[in-house]
Motif scaffolding. Structure first.
Motif, PDB file in Angstrom:
ATOM      1  N   ASN A  33      52.940  87.299 -23.757  1.00 35.37           N
ATOM      2  CA  ASN A  33      52.197  88.529 -24.051  1.00 35.37           C
ATOM      3  C   ASN A  33      52.982  89.789 -23.695  1.00 35.37           C
ATOM      4  O   ASN A  33      52.683  90.872 -24.200  1.00 35.37           O
ATOM      5  CB  ASN A  33      50.854  88.530 -23.312  1.00 35.37           C
ATOM      6  CG  ASN A  33      49.842  87.615 -23.968  1.00 35.37           C
ATOM      7  OD1 ASN A  33      49.968  87.273 -25.146  1.00 35.37           O
ATOM      8  ND2 ASN A  33      48.845  87.199 -23.210  1.00 35.37           N
ATOM      9  N   LYS A  36      55.439  90.132 -26.892  1.00 37.42           N
ATOM     10  CA  LYS A  36      54.811  90.342 -28.199  1.00 37.42           C
ATOM     11  C   LYS A  36      54.834  91.795 -28.675  1.00 37.42           C
ATOM     12  O   LYS A  36      55.203  92.058 -29.837  1.00 37.42           O
ATOM     13  CB  LYS A  36      53.377  89.813 -28.177  1.00 37.42           C
ATOM     14  CG  LYS A  36      52.715  89.759 -29.545  1.00 37.42           C
ATOM     15  CD  LYS A  36      51.340  89.119 -29.456  1.00 37.42           C
ATOM     16  CE  LYS A  36      50.682  89.078 -30.830  1.00 37.42           C
ATOM     17  NZ  LYS A  36      49.324  88.471 -30.755  1.00 37.42           N
ATOM     18  N   GLU A  40      56.630  93.141 -32.216  1.00 33.85           N
ATOM     19  CA  GLU A  40      55.845  93.804 -33.255  1.00 33.85           C
ATOM     20  C   GLU A  40      56.346  95.212 -33.530  1.00 33.85           C
ATOM     21  O   GLU A  40      56.465  95.626 -34.688  1.00 33.85           O
ATOM     22  CB  GLU A  40      54.374  93.835 -32.838  1.00 33.85           C
ATOM     23  CG  GLU A  40      53.729  92.447 -32.799  1.00 33.85           C
ATOM     24  CD  GLU A  40      52.307  92.478 -32.283  1.00 33.85           C
ATOM     25  OE1 GLU A  40      51.902  93.529 -31.718  1.00 33.85           O
ATOM     26  OE2 GLU A  40      51.601  91.465 -32.417  1.00 33.85           O
ATOM     27  N   SER A  69      53.022  79.715 -28.420  1.00 34.46           N
ATOM     28  CA  SER A  69      53.527  81.026 -28.856  1.00 34.46           C
ATOM     29  C   SER A  69      54.121  80.911 -30.253  1.00 34.46           C
ATOM     30  O   SER A  69      55.262  80.446 -30.412  1.00 34.46           O
ATOM     31  CB  SER A  69      54.591  81.534 -27.874  1.00 34.46           C
ATOM     32  OG  SER A  69      54.112  81.504 -26.544  1.00 34.46           O
ATOM     33  N   GLN A  71      55.482  82.988 -32.159  1.00 30.73           N
ATOM     34  CA  GLN A  71      56.711  83.740 -32.410  1.00 30.73           C
ATOM     35  C   GLN A  71      57.949  83.006 -31.896  1.00 30.73           C
ATOM     36  O   GLN A  71      59.052  83.259 -32.364  1.00 30.73           O
ATOM     37  CB  GLN A  71      56.636  85.138 -31.785  1.00 30.73           C
ATOM     38  CG  GLN A  71      56.843  85.201 -30.274  1.00 30.73           C
ATOM     39  CD  GLN A  71      55.559  85.046 -29.503  1.00 30.73           C
ATOM     40  OE1 GLN A  71      54.551  84.590 -30.047  1.00 30.73           O
ATOM     41  NE2 GLN A  71      55.569  85.449 -28.234  1.00 30.73           N
TER      42      GLN A  71
END
Length: 285
Positions: A33, A36, A40, A69, A71
């Motif tokens: 987190n 992320k 992005e 996750s 990604q």
């Protein structure tokens, strides 16, 4: 875009030996987190998660994080390459569909040619047999040994992390430049355009001209086809941040490609270094 080199760690875990409290800026947990928003905001769609602790329990932890996750598309872990049961160890890790390779922490080993010891031959062959990759976390002193490793195991996919950490802060380039050039004819060896800013002095970090000669040399040796960008996040936060290093790398690469490969389309070069090379090397679908 694919980030070919990032880390996660959790300070309270008993197997977390690094970072230490002295590295105050990054002495905290870094988990999916936390990454992320950087992905992005930077337009980076996927990443390769690389180990930071010399133990298999950390690799299991990273694989579990990667499973949750989306990604994270590939994990480079740590395994005891000298273990007599190396085949079983690799097969256990390979139960995870995202396990792609290993990274022994060679920079912390005093013996520069440790990786060539006979005790590692079985483990290295096991990597070749399984199509697993080898991340070389090294300093310039290790480059001759990695060149010999590439010669001994031509089917082993090797990537040199952080350009072999040239001493940008001291301006010591002769040995690094000479030894890195020997990889021009070793197609199984790639290199990561990562970690350069943390090898520079604080006052050098925002100056593209400081890094241009190093990027130029890496491009001349590995070409557009064997160079891949990595953030080295969160280590990059010691001196910069994710987006700043990404922008700096893009700017320098664009300038150096125009000089070295004037007939190459800039968009194609950027696609290779910031996406397709990592995708090919780590078998990311």
């Amino acid at each position: 875009m694919i980030d070919s080199h990032q880390h996660f760690w959790q300070i309270a875990r008993p197997d977390c030996e690094w970072p230490t409290p002295e590295l105050g800026k990054i002495y905290r947990d870094y988990l999916p987190n936390d990454l992320k928003p950087w992905l992005e905001n930077s337009g980076v769609e996927a990443s390769v998660l690389v180990q930071s602790q010399p133990c298999e329990s950390d690799t299991v932890f990273l694989l579990a994080l990667a499973d949750e996750s989306p990604q994270v598309k590939a994990v480079v872990g740590w395994v005891e390459l000298q273990a007599t049961d190396i085949d079983e160890r690799l097969d256990r890790l390979a139960v995870s569909r995202k396990f792609r390779g290993v990274r022994p922490m060679l920079q912390a080993i005093e013996q520069s040619d440790w990786v060539l010891r006979p005790e590692l031959a079985k483990g290295l062959q096991a990597l070749c047999d399984r199509g697993l990759t080898f991340d070389a976390l090294i300093q310039p002193r290790h480059l001759p040994a990695i060149a010999e490793l590439a010669n001994r195991y031509p089917s082993l996919k090797i990537v040199i992390d952080h350009g072999a950490k040239p001493r940008i802060d001291l301006g010591e380039t002769a040995f690094w430049q000479s030894e890195i050039s020997t990889f021009v004819d070793k197609p199984n060896v790639y290199c990561k355009l990562s970690g350069l800013v943390t090898e520079a002095l604080p006052e050098q970090v925002q100056r593209p001209a400081v890094f241009s000669p190093y990027v130029c040399q890496l491009l001349a040796v590995f070409g557009i086809e064997r160079l891949m960008w990595g953030s080295d996040w969160p280590v990059v936060e010691l001196v910069s941040d994710y987006s700043t290093w990404l922008s700096l790398a893009k700017k320098i690469l664009r300038e150096q490609v125009a000089q070295l490969y004037p007939n190459e389309k800039p968009a194609a070069a950027e696609q290779a270094v910031f996406s397709s090379n990592a995708r090919r090397f780590y078998s990311i679908v």
